[in-house]
Write an enzyme that holds these catalytic residues in place. Structure first.
Site, mmCIF file in Angstrom:
data_model
loop_
_atom_site.group_PDB
_atom_site.id
_atom_site.type_symbol
_atom_site.label_atom_id
_atom_site.label_comp_id
_atom_site.label_asym_id
_atom_site.label_seq_id
_atom_site.Cartn_x
_atom_site.Cartn_y
_atom_site.Cartn_z
ATOM 1 N N GLU A 161 0.794 -1.238 0.000
ATOM 2 C CA GLU A 161 0.000 0.000 0.000
ATOM 3 C C GLU A 161 0.830 1.294 0.000
ATOM 4 O OE1 GLU A 161 -2.906 -0.429 3.161
ATOM 5 O OE2 GLU A 161 -3.350 -2.468 2.557
ATOM 6 N N GLU A 266 -5.847 -10.981 -1.181
ATOM 7 C CA GLU A 266 -6.662 -10.776 0.041
ATOM 8 C C GLU A 266 -8.154 -10.780 -0.289
ATOM 9 O OE1 GLU A 266 -5.297 -7.383 2.229
ATOM 10 O OE2 GLU A 266 -3.183 -7.817 1.881
HETATM 11 O O1 G3I Z 1 -3.565 -7.919 18.906
HETATM 12 C C1 G3I Z 1 -4.630 -7.125 19.476
HETATM 13 C C2 G3I Z 1 -5.219 -7.804 20.688
HETATM 14 O O2 G3I Z 1 -4.222 -7.867 21.711
HETATM 15 C C3 G3I Z 1 -6.431 -6.990 21.188
HETATM 16 O O3 G3I Z 1 -7.032 -7.664 22.284
HETATM 17 C C4 G3I Z 1 -7.438 -6.885 20.044
HETATM 18 C C5 G3I Z 1 -8.677 -6.119 20.448
HETATM 19 O O4 G3I Z 1 -8.592 -4.796 20.053
HETATM 20 O O5 G3I Z 1 -6.809 -6.197 18.935
HETATM 21 C C6 G3I Z 1 -5.725 -6.972 18.431
HETATM 22 O O6 G3I Z 1 -5.152 -6.298 17.360
HETATM 23 C C7 G3I Z 1 -5.963 -6.295 16.187
HETATM 24 C C8 G3I Z 1 -5.195 -7.042 15.075
HETATM 25 O O7 G3I Z 1 -5.909 -6.962 13.828
HETATM 26 C C9 G3I Z 1 -4.988 -8.514 15.415
HETATM 27 O O8 G3I Z 1 -6.229 -9.162 15.525
HETATM 28 C C10 G3I Z 1 -6.160 -4.845 15.771
HETATM 29 O O9 G3I Z 1 -6.992 -4.213 16.725
HETATM 30 C C11 G3I Z 1 -6.842 -4.780 14.393
HETATM 31 O O10 G3I Z 1 -6.870 -3.444 13.929
HETATM 32 C C12 G3I Z 1 -6.022 -5.592 13.391
HETATM 33 O O11 G3I Z 1 -6.730 -5.571 12.171
HETATM 34 C C13 G3I Z 1 -5.995 -6.115 11.068
HETATM 35 C C14 G3I Z 1 -5.801 -4.997 10.047
HETATM 36 O O12 G3I Z 1 -5.123 -5.532 8.894
HETATM 37 C C15 G3I Z 1 -4.979 -3.873 10.617
HETATM 38 O O13 G3I Z 1 -4.920 -2.869 9.664
HETATM 39 C C16 G3I Z 1 -6.815 -7.226 10.450
HETATM 40 O O14 G3I Z 1 -6.897 -8.331 11.338
HETATM 41 C C17 G3I Z 1 -6.196 -7.686 9.134
HETATM 42 O O15 G3I Z 1 -7.072 -8.566 8.451
HETATM 43 C C18 G3I Z 1 -5.934 -6.489 8.228
HETATM 44 O O16 G3I Z 1 -5.255 -6.945 7.100
HETATM 45 C C19 G3I Z 1 -4.852 -5.938 6.151
HETATM 46 C C20 G3I Z 1 -3.640 -6.476 5.429
HETATM 47 O O17 G3I Z 1 -2.625 -6.786 6.359
HETATM 48 C C21 G3I Z 1 -3.161 -5.489 4.378
HETATM 49 N N1 G3I Z 1 -4.246 -5.185 3.436
HETATM 50 C C22 G3I Z 1 -5.452 -4.679 4.092
HETATM 51 C C23 G3I Z 1 -5.963 -5.666 5.119
HETATM 52 C C24 G3I Z 1 -7.219 -5.133 5.760
HETATM 53 O O18 G3I Z 1 -6.942 -3.952 6.475
#
Ligand code: G3I
Length: 375
Positions: A161, A266
């Site tokens: 990105e 994705e």
């Molecule tokens: O690890 C913490 C955990 O300790 C906490 O209890 C929980 C509750 O808030 O949050 C957890 O972190 C989350 C993390 O995923 C792991 O589950 C974050 O809040 C959450 O924002 C994060 O979201 C990820 C996102 O990227 C972040 O931008 C999504 O799972 C993931 O599917 C998404 O993937 C991205 C790709 O890497 C790149 N392309 C876009 C795609 C969607 O945004």
């Protein structure tokens, strides 16, 4: 006497008929139930993004679907900077090591995601203000991680990105401190650390003409610099109505014309409305709890299942048409319950974006895409 002969002939015909039908049934017995990876094995790899729970194999049902259906794995979050390089001089490899071990146990194509991304950075990175210092950390990050898994990661999302929607370069922290050469630097460092790994540029909305033009400019610049770039990853976070198949196809053709592979890294298809669908809605507006934005809290109605199936069928018909250019199709998750789309762009929704439902059952969309290969 004649009666007995007639009876014998009738019995004989009946036995022959029965035997034949048995024989027919035996000859048309279905092959053992094939998974997506076998069904599409002549076309492209079929992958899934997996979370920490999947890496730790704490869900037996998920583990069996992952093994049966997919030939490639991507770590959804665990190799991102904030998790794998949390401190300026500290790396955390426990979960990524487990990920590699699982992928190798299952003989999977292994993806590393993502070396350089402006999001999910460790906080200390944002505090670096000096260009030379940023370059040192940038090199240390890529060299340490790629060298650790040298020869074991088949494909790296090197940069994720880096483009804005208009095709210009995103002015990320790396861009601001290192200039646009951070892109070339990232690809050259990754190639030097592991010459065998496929190196990918990954982004969303890569179907948009302006962004496509920006991606083409960027790839050409990388190629002219002597950097190794093997593929473009179109993330494919799509909806029931967009993007148009024609726009996706135009990008497949344009990227392939650069001499790189195309992959869909994705893939998911949201079945829910989004704030930007609303006239005048402000994306940052909090719609949490809005019934309009969470219309199927219990289950997805059959009518919507059919729409999702038709959309996935159209998408896979296009993928199969260009399977000579497409090397991998990865779903962003294993089943609906684990999708990031249950919490983005609005938290606590019930979405249905993948091919497996919350009980790991194959949905109509699964049958729609596999039917294309059974014709
Ligand atoms: O690890 C913490 C955990 O300790 C906490 O209890 C929980 C509750 O808030 O949050 C957890 O972190 C989350 C993390 O995923 C792991 O589950 C974050 O809040 C959450 O924002 C994060 O979201 C990820 C996102 O990227 C972040 O931008 C999504 O799972 C993931 O599917 C998404 O993937 C991205 C790709 O890497 C790149 N392309 C876009 C795609 C969607 O945004």
């Amino acid at each position: 006497m004649i009666y007995i002969v007639r009876l014998f002939i009738i019995v004989l015909i009946a036995m022959l008929m029965h035997g034949c039908s048995q024989g027919d049934r035996a000859s048309v017995s279905q092959p053992p139930s094939q998974g997506l990876k076998e069904i599409f094995q002549e076309d492209f790899l079929i992958g899934a993004a997996i979370s920490k729970m999947h890496i730790e194999e704490s869900d037996a049902e998920a583990a069996s679907v992952i093994e049966a259906e997919f030939s490639s794995l991507t770590p959804e979050n665990e190799m991102k900077w904030m998790y794998i390089h949390p401190g300026v001089d500290s790396f955390y490899f426990d979960v990524s090591d487990q990920y590699l071990a699982l992928a190798e146990k299952l003989d999977m194509h292994v993806v590393g995601h993502a070396l350089v991304w402006h999001s999910q950075l460790a906080e200390w990175v944002e505090e670096v203000k000096d260009s030379a210092e940023m370059a040192r950390h940038f090199e240390h990050h890529i060299n340490t991680i790629v060298s650790r898994y040298k020869g074991r990661i088949d494909s790296w999302d090197v940069v994720n990105e880096a483009l804005n929607e208009d095709g210009s370069l995103r002015e990320s922290h790396f861009y601001e401190l290192m200039g646009e050469n951070y892109l070339e630097h990232a690809f050259k460092l990754a190639a030097a650390a592991d010459p065998s790994a496929e190196l990918v540029y990954n982004d969303y909305n890569m179907w948009k003409p302006e962004k496509r033009a920006g991606a083409i400019r960027m790839v050409k610049r990388l190629q002219e610099s002597g950097a190794k770039i093997d593929a473009i990853g179109m993330q494919a976070h799509w909806s029931l109505v967009g993007p148009e198949i024609e726009d996706i196809e135009a990008s497949i053709l344009a990227y392939a014309a650069l001499g790189v592979k195309v992959m869909f890294t994705e893939l998911d298809v949201t079945a829910l409305p989004n704030p930007w669908d609303l006239e005048g809605a402000e994306v940052s507006q909090n719609f949490e709890g809005s019934p309009y934005m969470n219309p199927y809290p219990e289950s997805l109605p059959d009518s919507m299942q059919l729409k999702l199936a038709e959309r996935y069928e159209d998408i896979f018909r296009l993928f199969l048409k260009h399977s000579d250019k497409i090397s991998r199709v990865t779903f962003w998750g294993v089943n609906d319950g684990h999708s990031w789309l249950n919490n983005w762009p609005i938290k606590n929704r019930v979405n249905y974006p993948l091919l497996f439902d919350r009980a790991f059952q194959r949905k109509k969309a699964y049958d729609a895409v596999t039917k294309l290969k059974r014709k």
